[in-house]
Write a protein that holds these residues in place. Structure first.
Motif, PDB file in Angstrom:
ATOM      1  N   SER A 347      -5.535  15.377  -1.522  1.00  0.00           N
ATOM      2  CA  SER A 347      -4.906  14.176  -2.085  1.00  0.00           C
ATOM      3  C   SER A 347      -5.755  13.598  -3.216  1.00  0.00           C
ATOM      4  CB  SER A 347      -4.686  13.122  -0.993  1.00  0.00           C
ATOM      5  OG  SER A 347      -5.906  12.645  -0.468  1.00  0.00           O
ATOM      6  N   MET A 348      -7.078  13.651  -3.062  1.00  0.00           N
ATOM      7  CA  MET A 348      -7.974  13.167  -4.115  1.00  0.00           C
ATOM      8  C   MET A 348      -7.912  14.037  -5.365  1.00  0.00           C
ATOM      9  SD  MET A 348     -11.260  12.277  -1.690  1.00  0.00           S
ATOM     10  CE  MET A 348     -12.434  12.101  -3.036  1.00  0.00           C
ATOM     11  N   LEU A 349      -7.574  15.287  -5.197  1.00  0.00           N
ATOM     12  CA  LEU A 349      -7.454  16.189  -6.336  1.00  0.00           C
ATOM     13  C   LEU A 349      -6.427  15.646  -7.328  1.00  0.00           C
ATOM     14  CD1 LEU A 349      -8.270  18.855  -7.650  1.00  0.00           C
ATOM     15  CD2 LEU A 349      -6.555  20.007  -6.243  1.00  0.00           C
ATOM     16  N   PHE A 350      -5.353  15.071  -6.799  1.00  0.00           N
ATOM     17  CA  PHE A 350      -4.346  14.462  -7.671  1.00  0.00           C
ATOM     18  C   PHE A 350      -4.720  13.022  -8.024  1.00  0.00           C
ATOM     19  CE2 PHE A 350      -0.569  11.897  -8.449  1.00  0.00           C
ATOM     20  CZ  PHE A 350       0.095  12.653  -9.413  1.00  0.00           C
ATOM     21  N   ASN A 351      -5.072  12.228  -7.013  1.00  0.00           N
ATOM     22  CA  ASN A 351      -5.262  10.789  -7.212  1.00  0.00           C
ATOM     23  C   ASN A 351      -6.548  10.421  -7.946  1.00  0.00           C
ATOM     24  OD1 ASN A 351      -2.854  10.115  -5.824  1.00  0.00           O
ATOM     25  ND2 ASN A 351      -3.894  10.356  -3.863  1.00  0.00           N
ATOM     26  N   VAL A 352      -7.585  11.225  -7.786  1.00  0.00           N
ATOM     27  CA  VAL A 352      -8.885  10.908  -8.382  1.00  0.00           C
ATOM     28  C   VAL A 352      -9.149  11.716  -9.652  1.00  0.00           C
ATOM     29  CG1 VAL A 352     -11.390  10.887  -7.974  1.00  0.00           C
ATOM     30  CG2 VAL A 352      -9.825  10.231  -6.145  1.00  0.00           C
ATOM     31  N   LEU A 353      -8.552  12.900  -9.751  1.00  0.00           N
ATOM     32  CA  LEU A 353      -8.838  13.770 -10.895  1.00  0.00           C
ATOM     33  C   LEU A 353      -7.636  13.925 -11.829  1.00  0.00           C
ATOM     34  CD1 LEU A 353     -10.872  15.641 -12.293  1.00  0.00           C
ATOM     35  CD2 LEU A 353     -10.033  17.504 -10.862  1.00  0.00           C
ATOM     36  N   TYR A 354      -6.579  14.550 -11.359  1.00  0.00           N
ATOM     37  CA  TYR A 354      -5.467  14.909 -12.235  1.00  0.00           C
ATOM     38  C   TYR A 354      -4.721  13.690 -12.779  1.00  0.00           C
ATOM     39  CZ  TYR A 354      -1.183  17.197 -13.871  1.00  0.00           C
ATOM     40  OH  TYR A 354      -0.119  17.634 -14.629  1.00  0.00           O
ATOM     41  N   ALA A 355      -4.323  12.775 -11.903  1.00  0.00           N
ATOM     42  CA  ALA A 355      -3.545  11.613 -12.346  1.00  0.00           C
ATOM     43  C   ALA A 355      -4.299  10.760 -13.374  1.00  0.00           C
ATOM     44  CB  ALA A 355      -3.119  10.765 -11.142  1.00  0.00           C
ATOM     45  N   PRO A 356      -5.577  10.404 -13.138  1.00  0.00           N
ATOM     46  CA  PRO A 356      -6.308   9.642 -14.164  1.00  0.00           C
ATOM     47  C   PRO A 356      -6.496  10.422 -15.473  1.00  0.00           C
ATOM     48  CG  PRO A 356      -7.375   9.419 -12.045  1.00  0.00           C
ATOM     49  CD  PRO A 356      -6.348  10.499 -11.893  1.00  0.00           C
ATOM     50  N   ALA A 357      -6.748  11.733 -15.359  1.00  0.00           N
ATOM     51  CA  ALA A 357      -6.922  12.553 -16.555  1.00  0.00           C
ATOM     52  C   ALA A 357      -5.632  12.635 -17.362  1.00  0.00           C
ATOM     53  CB  ALA A 357      -7.399  13.953 -16.178  1.00  0.00           C
ATOM     54  N   ARG A 358      -4.499  12.551 -16.663  1.00  0.00           N
ATOM     55  CA  ARG A 358      -3.178  12.582 -17.317  1.00  0.00           C
ATOM     56  C   ARG A 358      -2.677  11.179 -17.659  1.00  0.00           C
ATOM     57  NH1 ARG A 358       0.425  14.119 -19.099  1.00  0.00           N
ATOM     58  NH2 ARG A 358       2.142  14.538 -17.650  1.00  0.00           N
ATOM     59  N   LYS A 359      -3.460  10.143 -17.281  1.00  0.00           N
ATOM     60  CA  LYS A 359      -3.083   8.736 -17.482  1.00  0.00           C
ATOM     61  C   LYS A 359      -1.814   8.384 -16.702  1.00  0.00           C
ATOM     62  CE  LYS A 359      -3.963   6.804 -21.460  1.00  0.00           C
ATOM     63  NZ  LYS A 359      -4.019   6.457 -22.905  1.00  0.00           N
ATOM     64  N   SER A 397      -3.445   9.472   9.959  1.00  0.00           N
ATOM     65  CA  SER A 397      -2.057   9.592   9.500  1.00  0.00           C
ATOM     66  C   SER A 397      -1.901   9.091   8.067  1.00  0.00           C
ATOM     67  CB  SER A 397      -1.127   8.804  10.426  1.00  0.00           C
ATOM     68  OG  SER A 397      -1.205   9.280  11.748  1.00  0.00           O
ATOM     69  N   THR A 398      -2.634   8.045   7.719  1.00  0.00           N
ATOM     70  CA  THR A 398      -2.563   7.504   6.360  1.00  0.00           C
ATOM     71  C   THR A 398      -3.035   8.529   5.338  1.00  0.00           C
ATOM     72  OG1 THR A 398      -2.925   5.241   7.155  1.00  0.00           O
ATOM     73  CG2 THR A 398      -3.358   5.661   4.822  1.00  0.00           C
ATOM     74  N   GLU A 399      -4.091   9.259   5.664  1.00  0.00           N
ATOM     75  CA  GLU A 399      -4.572  10.302   4.757  1.00  0.00           C
ATOM     76  C   GLU A 399      -3.531  11.408   4.588  1.00  0.00           C
ATOM     77  OE1 GLU A 399      -7.096  10.450   2.842  1.00  0.00           O
ATOM     78  OE2 GLU A 399      -8.363   8.814   3.560  1.00  0.00           O
ATOM     79  N   LEU A 400      -2.800  11.715   5.658  1.00  0.00           N
ATOM     80  CA  LEU A 400      -1.732  12.713   5.578  1.00  0.00           C
ATOM     81  C   LEU A 400      -0.592  12.208   4.690  1.00  0.00           C
ATOM     82  CD1 LEU A 400      -0.467  15.394   6.403  1.00  0.00           C
ATOM     83  CD2 LEU A 400       0.379  14.268   8.488  1.00  0.00           C
ATOM     84  N   VAL A 401      -0.254  10.935   4.829  1.00  0.00           N
ATOM     85  CA  VAL A 401       0.790  10.332   3.990  1.00  0.00           C
ATOM     86  C   VAL A 401       0.392  10.390   2.513  1.00  0.00           C
ATOM     87  CG1 VAL A 401       1.922   8.144   3.395  1.00  0.00           C
ATOM     88  CG2 VAL A 401       1.729   8.832   5.787  1.00  0.00           C
ATOM     89  N   LEU A 402      -0.870  10.090   2.225  1.00  0.00           N
ATOM     90  CA  LEU A 402      -1.356  10.142   0.848  1.00  0.00           C
ATOM     91  C   LEU A 402      -1.285  11.562   0.288  1.00  0.00           C
ATOM     92  CD1 LEU A 402      -4.508   7.824   1.105  1.00  0.00           C
ATOM     93  CD2 LEU A 402      -2.379   7.322  -0.097  1.00  0.00           C
ATOM     94  N   LEU A 403      -1.591  12.549   1.128  1.00  0.00           N
ATOM     95  CA  LEU A 403      -1.523  13.938   0.698  1.00  0.00           C
ATOM     96  C   LEU A 403      -0.084  14.348   0.385  1.00  0.00           C
ATOM     97  CD1 LEU A 403      -2.547  16.807   0.253  1.00  0.00           C
ATOM     98  CD2 LEU A 403      -2.551  17.131   2.745  1.00  0.00           C
ATOM     99  N   ILE A 404       0.843  13.979   1.256  1.00  0.00           N
ATOM    100  CA  ILE A 404       2.258  14.316   1.036  1.00  0.00           C
ATOM    101  C   ILE A 404       2.771  13.672  -0.253  1.00  0.00           C
ATOM    102  CG2 ILE A 404       4.598  14.006   1.927  1.00  0.00           C
ATOM    103  CD1 ILE A 404       3.366  14.189   4.763  1.00  0.00           C
ATOM    104  N   CYS A 405       2.432  12.404  -0.455  1.00  0.00           N
ATOM    105  CA  CYS A 405       2.856  11.692  -1.668  1.00  0.00           C
ATOM    106  C   CYS A 405       2.259  12.329  -2.925  1.00  0.00           C
ATOM    107  CB  CYS A 405       2.447  10.228  -1.592  1.00  0.00           C
ATOM    108  SG  CYS A 405       3.366   9.265  -0.380  1.00  0.00           S
TER     109      CYS A 405
END
Length: 418
Positions: A347-359, A397-405
Motif C-alpha cells: 500500500s505504501m508503494l502507491f501511497n508513499v512513492l507512486y502517488a506523490p511522484a505522479r502528484k 484490517s485497516t492496513e488491508l483496506v488501504l492496500l485494496i484501495c
C-alpha cells in the motif's frame, strides 16, 4: 561491486548511495526498539510504560501537523530545482517559516487538549515534555536533504540523536519513578539532531525572512498531503489513544510492546521509498510505470519474508524481549498484527512513492480518508467491548483496506492514462 557501479548511471549511483545510507539508519531503527522497548517495559512497569507510549501516540499527530505535507511536496520541489541547478533558498525558507508558525499553533492546541481531558491532565507534564520531539522534527529539514539526495548526512545526524537518547535511557532509567525522564531524553535527542541538521543545511541556502507570496498552489498541494498524512496516522496513533481511553495504560503498554516491533518491520520499506522518490519524481510517466513493475514483486516478496519471520519466530521473539505475563499471553495477537508488515509495504508503494511522484494527491487523500473512517468506526464500536483484541484486528484490517484501495486507484490510473 566495481563492475556493478560501472553499469549504473550517475542518477542510479546516487539512488544506490542514498539507499545504502538509509539502510544503515533503518537498521538502527530495527535494533534500538529491540533494546529500548523491552528495557522500558522492565524498568518502568507496564502502567508507566503505557503512559509514556500514550504520550508518543499523541505526538504523532503533532509531528504530522507541523510537517504539513512538506515531507513530500517540498522534497519534490527541491528535487526539481536540483535537476535545474537552481537556488533552493526561496522554497527552503517558505517551508521553514511555515513550520515555525505551525509549531507554535500546534503547541497551543496541544495544551488545550491536554488540560481539557482528565485522562491527559492528570499527567500533563509527560505530554508537554514530549513536545520536544515535535520541535526537533520541525527544525530537522529531512525533506531538504532527501530532495538534494544527501541522505548520508541524515543518517549520521540521526545516529547521533538516537545514540544520545539510548545512552541517557540506560544510564538514568532505573525504576518506575524515572518515567518522566523518558520524554525528556527523547526530546533532547531529537532537538540535538534538529539543530545540527539545520546548521548544516544553511550552507546550501541564503537566509530569507518570511515571504509567503506566490506559493498558493504549493501550500494547497501540501495541505492535501497533510490531510492524507493526518488520515493515515489516525490508522496508527488513534489505535493506541482509543485503547488508552477505554482500557487503561497497562493495556496500552501491551499493545505498544507489539506495535513498536511491527512498526520497525513496517519501516523496512522506508529506505527504499525515500531513496527512490526524488529519482522517480523527475521521470516521465512511462519510466515511472516501468519502475513500479519491478518494485511490486520485490516488495511483495520482502513482505512475505517479513511476515514469515514474525509468524514462525513470534513466540521466541516476545518471550526473549519481554517479561510481563500480560504481554506473553497475547503472543497470538502479535502474529495477527504482523500481517501489517505484508499489507503496508504494497500500500505504501502507491501511497508513499507512486502517488506523490505522479502528484496524485487527491487520490492519495481519498484512500487515507477511507482508511481513517474505517479505523475510527470499527475502533469505537469494538474496542469498548473487546479491548486489546479489537484494536489488533482493527489495525490489521485497516492496513488491508488501504492496500485494496491503493490497488484499485493504481489500476484506475493505469487505465485512465493508457
Amino acid at each position: 561491486m566495481s563492475k556493478l557501479s560501472k553499469k549504473l548511471s550517475g542518477e542510479e549511483k546516487t539512488v544506490a548511495k542514498n539507499y545504502g545510507a538509509l539502510v544503515v539508519l533503518q537498521g538502527l531503527n530495527y535494533l534500538l526498539p529491540l533494546l529500548i522497548i523491552p528495557f522500558l517495559e522492565r524498568q518502568l512497569g507496564l502502567e508507566k510504560f503505557g503512559l509514556v507510549m500514550l504520550a508518543q501516540y499523541l505526538m504523532v499527530f503533532c509531528v504530522v501537523s507541523t510537517d504539513f505535507g512538506f515531507n513530500l511536496t517540498a522534497t519534490r520541489e527541491i528535487a526539481m530545482i536540483k535537476s535545474q541547478n537552481g537556488d533552493y533558498s526561496k522554497i527552503y525558507f517558505k517551508v521553514f517559516w511555515a513550520r515555525m508558525i505551525l509549531l507554535v499553533i500546534v503547541f497551543l492546541i496541544l495544551m488545550v487538549v491536554v488540560f481539557s481531558f482528565d485522562r491527559f491532565s492528570q499527567n500533563w507534564a509527560v505530554y508537554l515534555l514530549s513536545y520536544g520531539v515535535v520541535i526537533g522534527q520541525a527544525i530537522f529539514p529531512v525533506w531538504f536533504f532527501q530532495g538534494i539526495e544527501k541522505m548520508r548526512l541524515i543518517t549520521i545526524i540521526n545516529v547521533i540523536a538516537k545514540v544520545i537518547f539510548t545512552v541517557l535511557l540506560f544510564l538514568f532509567i532505573t525504576g518506575p519513578d524515572d518515567f518522566m525522564n523518558v520524554p525528556v531524553f527523547n526530546s533532547i535527542g531529537f532537538i540535538t539532531a534538529g539543530i545540527i541538521s539545520f546548521i548544516i543545511s544553511l550552507k546550501y541556502v541564503s537566509w530569507q525572512w518570511p515571504d509567503f507570496k506566490g506559493t498558493r498552489e504549493f501550500y494547497k498541494e501540501s495541505f492535501q498531503v497533510f490531510s492524507s498524512n493526518v488520515a493515515s496516522q489516525i490508522s496508527v496513533a488513534a489505535n493506541g489513544l482509543i485503547l488508552g481511553f477505554f482500557a487503561g495504560d497497562a493495556i496500552v503498554g501491551v499493545y505498544s510492546a507489539f506495535e513498536k516491533l511491527i512498526l520497525a518491520a513496517k519501516n523496512m520499506y522506508v529506505p527504499i521509498y525515500q531513496a527512490i522518490y526524488p529519482y522517480m519524481s523527475r521521470k516521465e510517466l512511462v519510466e515511472k510505470r516501468m519502475m513500479m513493475k519491478k518494485l511490486i514483486p520485490a516488495i511483495m516478496g520482502l513482505g512475505i519474508l517479513g511476515y514469515a519471520i514474525i509468524f514462525f519466530l513470534g513466540d521466541w521473539i516476545i518471550e526473549v524481549l519481554y517479561r510481563d505475563e500480560r504481554i506473553i499471553e497475547n503472543i497470538e495477537l502479535f502474529k495477527i498484527l504482523g500481517l501489517i508488515a505484508l499489507f503496508s509495504g504494497l500500500s505504501m508503494l502507491f501511497n508513499v512513492l507512486y502517488a506523490p511522484a505522479r502528484k496524485l494527491f487527491k487520490s492519495r487523500l481519498q484512500i487515507m480518508i477511507i482508511g481513517a473512517v474505517f479505523n475510527l468506526i470499527m475502533s469505537f464500536i469494538f474496542v469498548p467491548l473487546y479491548g486489546l483484541k479489537a484494536t489488533v484486528i482493527v489495525a490489521t484490517s485497516t492496513e488491508l483496506v488501504l492496500l485494496i484501495c491503493a490497488a484499485v486507484y493504481y489500476k484506475k490510473d493505469l487505465k485512465y492514462n493508457a
